[in-house]
Write a protein that holds these residues in place. Structure first.
Motif, PDB file in Angstrom:
ATOM      1  N   ASP A   1      65.121 -67.678  64.843  1.00  0.00           N
ATOM      2  CA  ASP A   1      63.937 -67.333  64.253  1.00  0.00           C
ATOM      3  C   ASP A   1      63.345 -66.034  64.417  1.00  0.00           C
ATOM      4  N   VAL A   2      63.453 -65.503  65.524  1.00  0.00           N
ATOM      5  CA  VAL A   2      63.177 -64.072  65.688  1.00  0.00           C
ATOM      6  C   VAL A   2      64.335 -63.286  64.962  1.00  0.00           C
ATOM      7  N   SER A   3      65.491 -63.510  64.695  1.00  0.00           N
ATOM      8  CA  SER A   3      66.302 -62.773  64.100  1.00  0.00           C
ATOM      9  C   SER A   3      66.183 -62.522  62.750  1.00  0.00           C
ATOM     10  N   TRP A   4      65.534 -63.439  62.166  1.00  0.00           N
ATOM     11  CA  TRP A   4      65.200 -63.486  60.746  1.00  0.00           C
ATOM     12  C   TRP A   4      64.151 -62.420  60.399  1.00  0.00           C
ATOM     13  N   VAL A   5      63.265 -62.142  61.320  1.00  0.00           N
ATOM     14  CA  VAL A   5      61.900 -61.234  61.244  1.00  0.00           C
ATOM     15  C   VAL A   5      62.281 -59.912  61.604  1.00  0.00           C
TER      16      VAL A   5
END
Length: 482
Positions: free
Chosen positions: A387-391
């Motif tokens: 989820d962090v990697s999408w941000v």
């Protein structure tokens, strides 16, 4: 660039880092209950000069430590939760729980949180000593195991300020990880029926247990008709009672659905939901569904992964004593089965990778750096780092903290959590993360290129939180009875 100052800073913290990671190991706590563990790390951050914010995103055990100002804003991700049922005495070669049925650090998160904290502290010191702009943010992320704490935090915008994020994971290899991961949803299905005497008046009863069994059978037939990369796991968490002569009025089953892409998980989730509704109709019971958590697939970042790989090779590897090698060999003898991470990575890379694994395998400790094979296929597990990697651009490494072949989520892994091998790997991981962050600070064009790569990979898309608004973190206590 000479990174000896970064390494010296972390080496100077060695005793404190070991004490902090051991303290977290000593109080293993499962998802969203990590109150003592979180406090250990919050106090450590305060000792290191960070401004600490507790209760981030409305989660009691989520926190962050901040230092500095201006760009770039670099985040370090830390975890500290344990796994249920894995209590184990340290430095032992046979299964010996400290407390039968209690949690234990079977994924090494007592080390993970501390290693990332070491990196944050070293980068903070570097910026201060060199009078450079930049903001360092340490993220205390709870509930990675079964709770997807980062997904809740990402949904609430906690990571939006970051230019990039770096993290690591304890393991039995030193490697920069370019692989993706499986997205997942976790849902609890509860059935409410009518109790009755199973011999005298079974026609008056409506069996909630029948509903769960029919649902599970329906999902078994579904498996043939979903993509082969998907996985559907389940656990019957309540059968409604222990008396076979009673029609069971309550039952529940917990499902975990995985697939390479979040959209694929959503499609399977909807089909499983239809089966659950059908089971309720067939049994005359009432269905209640609770969405527990979800996490997105990880978006790889080639540029950041390559910079991490450079630092894995630039930073001196730990050296091991003969006693440590003998210790690791003794641990290996206790394995009922092994987790050949090295060969799994190698096979994904093809003939060149397999040749490397055959040449370097078979050691008690994998005291080398695995080549960056640029494998981006989804690994079989899931992580809320996704989820962090999408941000923002995100990348991670693994670092050796255990004997080669140690199975994940095992008592053997827990037993090694306070060993000198574990502590050395934690220092090494912190140095690699810190070195990479400093490289990025001196080359802002690399950060911009990493952001451009993320935009290209998303191809016009953007982060859509997989956890619906209003869903709050759930504490799933396996010892609780309904």
């Amino acid at each position: 660039m000479d990174k000896s100052a970064l390494c010296s800073h972390i080496d100077g913290m060695a005793q404190r880092l070991a004490a902090w990671s051991d303290a977290v190991w000593d109080c293993p706590e499962t998802a969203f209950q990590e109150r003592r563990s979180a406090e250990v790390l919050c106090r450590a951050l305060e000792e290191e000069g960070f401004a600490v914010e507790r209760g981030v995103a409305g989660i009691e055990t989520a926190f962050l430590g901040r230092w500095g100002e201006g760009k770039p804003v670099i985040g370090f991700l830390g975890e500290f939760d344990a796994l249920s049922g894995l209590s184990q005495q340290p430095d032992t070669f046979a299964k010996a729980p400290l407390c039968e049925g209690a949690p234990g650090h079977g994924c090494g998160h007592n080390l993970l949180g501390v290693g990332s904290l070491a990196a944050a502290s070293a980068v903070k010191a570097y910026l201060a000593e060199n009078h450079l702009p930049g903001t360092v943010v340490y993220y205390g992320c709870p509930g990675e195991e079964g709770g997807s704490g980062k997904a809740f935090m990402a949904r609430d915008g906690v990571f939006d300020e970051l230019d990039c994020a770096l993290t690591w994971h304890p393991g039995d290899t030193n490697a920069a990880n370019s692989a993706s991961s499986l997205a997942n949803y976790q849902i609890c299905y509860r059935y409410y029926g009518v109790s009755a005497h199973a011999a005298a008046c079974p026609h008056l009863g409506r069996s909630a247990l029948d509903a769960v069994e029919l649902m599970n059978i329906g999902v078994q037939f579904l498996r043939e008709h979903i993509i082969p990369e998907a996985r559907i796991h389940y656990a019957i968490t309540n059968t409604g009672g222990y008396s076979p002569n009673v029609v069971q009025p309550y039952s529940e089953v917990l499902y975990l659905i995985r697939a390479p892409k979040t959209g694929q998980v959503q499609e399977i989730y909807e089909r499983v939901g239809d089966i659950a509704k059908g089971a309720a109709l067939m049994t005359g019971t009432r269905l209640e569904t609770q969405f527990i958590k979800a996490c997105s697939n990880l978006v790889p970042n080639t540029l950041l992964t390559e910079k991490l790989d450079d630092n894995l090779r630039e930073i001196p590897l730990p050296s091991y004593t003969e006693e440590e090698r003998a210790y690791a060999a003794a641990v290996q003898k206790s394995f009922e089965s092994t987790s050949d991470t090295l060969m799994a990575m190698a096979q994904a890379a093809g003939a060149k990778g397999i040749a490397f694994a055959k040449e370097h395998g078979g050691r008690p400790i994998n005291d080398f750096v695995v080549p960056n094979f640029h494998v981006e296929a989804a690994m079989p597990g899931s992580t809320d780092v996704g989820d962090v990697s999408w941000v923002c651009p995100t990348a991670q490494i693994s670092a050796v903290t255990m004997a080669a072949g140690t199975p994940g989520h095992s008592w053997q892994l827990v037993a090694q959590g306070k060993s000198s091998i574990a502590h050395k790997g934690t220092l090494y991981a912190g140095k690699v993360l810190a070195g990479t962050a400093v490289d990025l600070i001196h080359h802002p064009e690399w950060i911009e290129a990493a952001k451009e790569e993320l935009r290209d990979r998303l191809d016009g898309g953007h982060y859509i939180p997989p956890i619906p608004a209003g869903v709050k973190p759930s504490v799933i206590d396996p010892s609780a009875k309904r």
